[in-house]
Scaffold this motif. Sequence first.
Motif, PDB file in Angstrom:
ATOM      1  N   VAL A  80       0.860  -1.179   0.000  1.00  0.00           N
ATOM      2  CA  VAL A  80       0.000   0.000   0.000  1.00  0.00           C
ATOM      3  C   VAL A  80       0.902   1.236   0.000  1.00  0.00           C
ATOM      4  O   VAL A  80       1.762   1.380   0.868  1.00  0.00           O
ATOM      5  N   LEU A  81       0.700   2.104  -0.998  1.00  0.00           N
ATOM      6  CA  LEU A  81       1.474   3.336  -1.101  1.00  0.00           C
ATOM      7  C   LEU A  81       0.666   4.505  -0.544  1.00  0.00           C
ATOM      8  O   LEU A  81      -0.520   4.654  -0.861  1.00  0.00           O
ATOM      9  N   PHE A  82       1.317   5.333   0.262  1.00  0.00           N
ATOM     10  CA  PHE A  82       0.693   6.538   0.818  1.00  0.00           C
ATOM     11  C   PHE A  82       1.467   7.736   0.290  1.00  0.00           C
ATOM     12  O   PHE A  82       2.629   7.945   0.647  1.00  0.00           O
ATOM     13  N   GLU A  83       0.813   8.485  -0.577  1.00  0.00           N
ATOM     14  CA  GLU A  83       1.421   9.669  -1.167  1.00  0.00           C
ATOM     15  C   GLU A  83       0.544  10.877  -0.879  1.00  0.00           C
ATOM     16  O   GLU A  83      -0.641  10.749  -0.537  1.00  0.00           O
ATOM     17  N   GLY A  84       1.121  12.066  -1.059  1.00  0.00           N
ATOM     18  CA  GLY A  84       0.375  13.295  -0.828  1.00  0.00           C
ATOM     19  C   GLY A  84       1.322  14.413  -0.459  1.00  0.00           C
ATOM     20  O   GLY A  84       2.516  14.199  -0.243  1.00  0.00           O
ATOM     21  N   ARG A  85       0.782  15.601  -0.378  1.00  0.00           N
ATOM     22  CA  ARG A  85       1.606  16.748   0.012  1.00  0.00           C
ATOM     23  C   ARG A  85       2.098  16.587   1.451  1.00  0.00           C
ATOM     24  O   ARG A  85       1.537  15.817   2.229  1.00  0.00           O
ATOM     25  N   ASP A  86       3.121  17.346   1.790  1.00  0.00           N
ATOM     26  CA  ASP A  86       3.606  17.359   3.171  1.00  0.00           C
ATOM     27  C   ASP A  86       2.478  17.786   4.097  1.00  0.00           C
ATOM     28  O   ASP A  86       1.735  18.723   3.802  1.00  0.00           O
ATOM     29  N   SER A  87       2.344  17.077   5.213  1.00  0.00           N
ATOM     30  CA  SER A  87       1.337  17.309   6.255  1.00  0.00           C
ATOM     31  C   SER A  87      -0.068  16.908   5.828  1.00  0.00           C
ATOM     32  O   SER A  87      -1.041  17.296   6.455  1.00  0.00           O
ATOM     33  N   ALA A  88      -0.198  16.073   4.793  1.00  0.00           N
ATOM     34  CA  ALA A  88      -1.530  15.693   4.302  1.00  0.00           C
ATOM     35  C   ALA A  88      -2.221  14.650   5.186  1.00  0.00           C
ATOM     36  O   ALA A  88      -3.403  14.388   4.999  1.00  0.00           O
ATOM     37  N   ILE A 184      -1.899  -1.178  -3.919  1.00  0.00           N
ATOM     38  CA  ILE A 184      -2.960  -0.194  -3.690  1.00  0.00           C
ATOM     39  C   ILE A 184      -2.294   1.158  -3.464  1.00  0.00           C
ATOM     40  O   ILE A 184      -1.388   1.275  -2.633  1.00  0.00           O
ATOM     41  N   LYS A 185      -2.755   2.186  -4.194  1.00  0.00           N
ATOM     42  CA  LYS A 185      -2.087   3.489  -4.167  1.00  0.00           C
ATOM     43  C   LYS A 185      -3.068   4.571  -3.699  1.00  0.00           C
ATOM     44  O   LYS A 185      -4.120   4.756  -4.313  1.00  0.00           O
ATOM     45  N   TYR A 186      -2.693   5.293  -2.633  1.00  0.00           N
ATOM     46  CA  TYR A 186      -3.527   6.367  -2.099  1.00  0.00           C
ATOM     47  C   TYR A 186      -2.820   7.714  -2.220  1.00  0.00           C
ATOM     48  O   TYR A 186      -1.629   7.839  -1.892  1.00  0.00           O
ATOM     49  N   TRP A 187      -3.577   8.707  -2.676  1.00  0.00           N
ATOM     50  CA  TRP A 187      -3.102  10.086  -2.670  1.00  0.00           C
ATOM     51  C   TRP A 187      -3.957  10.878  -1.683  1.00  0.00           C
ATOM     52  O   TRP A 187      -5.172  10.971  -1.838  1.00  0.00           O
ATOM     53  N   PHE A 188      -3.316  11.449  -0.646  1.00  0.00           N
ATOM     54  CA  PHE A 188      -4.016  12.248   0.361  1.00  0.00           C
ATOM     55  C   PHE A 188      -4.039  13.701  -0.113  1.00  0.00           C
ATOM     56  O   PHE A 188      -2.990  14.314  -0.318  1.00  0.00           O
TER      57      PHE A 188
END
Length: 303
Positions: A80-88, A184-188
């Motif tokens: 599972v990948l957790f991606e997003g801007r800093d502090s997301a 599974i890839k998530y973008w916050f």
Amino acid sequence: MAQDRDKLDWIESELQDSYDEEWELELDDERIPEALRPFKDRIRAKGIDRHTYFRELLRLQAELVKLQDWVVEKKLKVVVLFEGRDSAGKGGAIKRITQRINPRVCRVVALPAPSDREKTQWYFQRYTPHLPAGGEIVLFDRSWYNRSGVERVMGFATPDQVEQFFQDVPEFERMLARSGVILIKYWFSITDEEQQFRFLMRIHDPIKQWKLSPMDLQSRVRWEDYTKAKEEMLARTNIPEAPWYIVEGNDKKRARLNVIDHLLTRIPYGEVPHEEVVLPERVHNPDYERRVLPDDLYVPQKY
């Protein structure tokens, strides 16, 4: 009756101690530095009520335990990948996922900046050693998508390297899928205003200042560059074998519940039968006498 009451009190105390761990995390989230007190009402107004949050979180965490058992039983390989801007909110979501499951089954990978040696390797090489074997779940707190995000925006990768990444990553992920890896890839996703507030929280809160890096500050300056990079990344790497899922992250609590609930739907699982556990009686040796240890071996009981 008194003995039964004592047992019930002890059980209740043990359960409360378990729940206090989550409560401590929430208190840390909700401490507002004095300089940001004017924002307090805005934060309270948008939050999910605490009773609903804890009830659903504990229910979902119980399901994660079942999922963990299923992964082990069926020798599944889950990434599972957790991606997003800093502090997301990636780290907070990961904490709640891992909080009550076996760290030998589910582990978190958060790699530092690449070394000089790693910079000369095949780009994906530093990530592949962390991929799961059968019966394991790996959560990447940032992943190979650093190349299309921070490395691209901050100039740590050349345009040719970024383009090569976009050419390679779909096939790399298809290879993982063909090998049996569930990816599974998530973008916050958070707003500009929300990120600004969270950065201010880190600046004014000594306990959270370690979370704020010079790179985070630059991400504020280059908000629009990151937005363009994110949009191209989602467009070029959203493949059927590994689609992206966007998590609305402005409300941390809702984001955590939503991502856990969604993760549970991505991996069909069922109950794994377990043998009934029976606690054996302790063996008492009448000749054994417990030794009295010196006082200086004990931690002082200040509390």
